[in-house]
Every structure is written in structure tokens, then in C-alpha cells.
Design a protein around this motif. Structure first.
Motif, PDB file in Angstrom:
ATOM      1  N   SER A 146       0.802  -1.227   0.000  1.00  0.00           N
ATOM      2  CA  SER A 146       0.000   0.000   0.000  1.00  0.00           C
ATOM      3  C   SER A 146       0.836   1.279   0.000  1.00  0.00           C
ATOM      4  O   SER A 146       0.291   2.357  -0.238  1.00  0.00           O
ATOM      5  N   ALA A 147       2.129   1.191   0.249  1.00  0.00           N
ATOM      6  CA  ALA A 147       2.974   2.395   0.269  1.00  0.00           C
ATOM      7  C   ALA A 147       3.297   2.834  -1.153  1.00  0.00           C
ATOM      8  O   ALA A 147       3.350   2.014  -2.068  1.00  0.00           O
ATOM      9  N   PRO A 148       3.513   4.125  -1.346  1.00  0.00           N
ATOM     10  CA  PRO A 148       3.959   4.589  -2.663  1.00  0.00           C
ATOM     11  C   PRO A 148       5.304   3.956  -3.024  1.00  0.00           C
ATOM     12  O   PRO A 148       6.131   3.686  -2.155  1.00  0.00           O
ATOM     13  N   CYS A 149       5.521   3.740  -4.294  1.00  0.00           N
ATOM     14  CA  CYS A 149       6.744   3.059  -4.741  1.00  0.00           C
ATOM     15  C   CYS A 149       8.008   3.782  -4.303  1.00  0.00           C
ATOM     16  O   CYS A 149       8.992   3.147  -3.961  1.00  0.00           O
ATOM     17  N   ARG A 150       7.995   5.087  -4.294  1.00  0.00           N
ATOM     18  CA  ARG A 150       9.204   5.823  -3.942  1.00  0.00           C
ATOM     19  C   ARG A 150       9.537   5.723  -2.459  1.00  0.00           C
ATOM     20  O   ARG A 150      10.648   6.024  -2.046  1.00  0.00           O
ATOM     21  N   HIS A 151       8.580   5.289  -1.621  1.00  0.00           N
ATOM     22  CA  HIS A 151       8.820   5.134  -0.189  1.00  0.00           C
ATOM     23  C   HIS A 151       9.004   3.678   0.222  1.00  0.00           C
ATOM     24  O   HIS A 151       9.427   3.413   1.352  1.00  0.00           O
ATOM     25  N   ALA A 152       8.684   2.750  -0.636  1.00  0.00           N
ATOM     26  CA  ALA A 152       8.717   1.334  -0.280  1.00  0.00           C
ATOM     27  C   ALA A 152      10.119   0.868   0.105  1.00  0.00           C
ATOM     28  O   ALA A 152      10.286   0.086   1.045  1.00  0.00           O
ATOM     29  N   PHE A 153      11.135   1.349  -0.600  1.00  0.00           N
ATOM     30  CA  PHE A 153      12.505   0.964  -0.265  1.00  0.00           C
ATOM     31  C   PHE A 153      12.862   1.396   1.152  1.00  0.00           C
ATOM     32  O   PHE A 153      13.480   0.648   1.900  1.00  0.00           O
TER      33      PHE A 153
END
Length: 94
Positions: free
Chosen positions: A50-57
């Protein structure tokens, strides 16, 4: 203010990432709850889904960092064997 933070997605992302790291660390000694390894990645996978891709890392990195901090905590026990606390803390954070 606190209730607004508890309702924000950031709180749930943080809880899932830290919880996943703690669950994975509990599968290893000294606790040795091996069954927790089977469920340790579930909170992180829910966060990553559910997190945005840019924050998933970043959330995955936080989970791994929490696991690492608890899995090398045995370095603090080196002070009992003759190493001073400063050296043990430096080894823990290096």
C-alpha cells in the motif's frame, strides 16, 4: 494531534516495518521463537503493497535495520567478557 497521527498512513507504515523487523529478530536467539519467522514478513508485505513506490525501499530498509540492531545485540555482551562498553557500542554501530 495524537489521534490524527494514529489515523495517518505513516503510523501504520512505521508500525508494520518495525513490527516485521522485531518479529524476525524474535526468531533468533536469545528468544528463539522460530515460528515467528513464518509470519514476520506479513506486516512488511502489507506496508509495501500500500505504500507509494518511492517510499517502499525506505520502509523495507527500516525493517531490515531494526532486525539488524536486535540480531547484533550480542555485541553488548562483550563488555561482560572484558571489553569496555565504548568498544562494544562502537562495534554495534559500525
Amino acid at each position: 494531534m495524537i489521534s490524527a497521527f494514529l489515523k495517518s498512513p505513516t503510523f501504520w507504515y512505521l508500525s508494520g516495518s518495525v513490527g516485521s523487523g522485531l518479529l524476525l529478530a524474535s526468531a533468533f536467539p536469545p528468544l528463539g521463537w522460530s515460528y515467528s519467522a513464518w509470519i514476520a514478513m506479513i506486516p512488511l508485505m502489507l506496508v509495501l503493497r500500500s505504500a507509494p513506490c518511492r517510499h517502499a525501499f525506505g520502509w523495507g530498509w527500516l525493517s531490515g535495520f531494526v532486525f539488524w540492531l536486535f540480531s547484533v545485540a550480542w555485541l553488548l555482551r562483550l563488555a561482560v567478557t572484558g571489553t569496555n562498553h565504548t568498544v562494544a557500542l562502537l562495534a554495534w554501530f559500525s
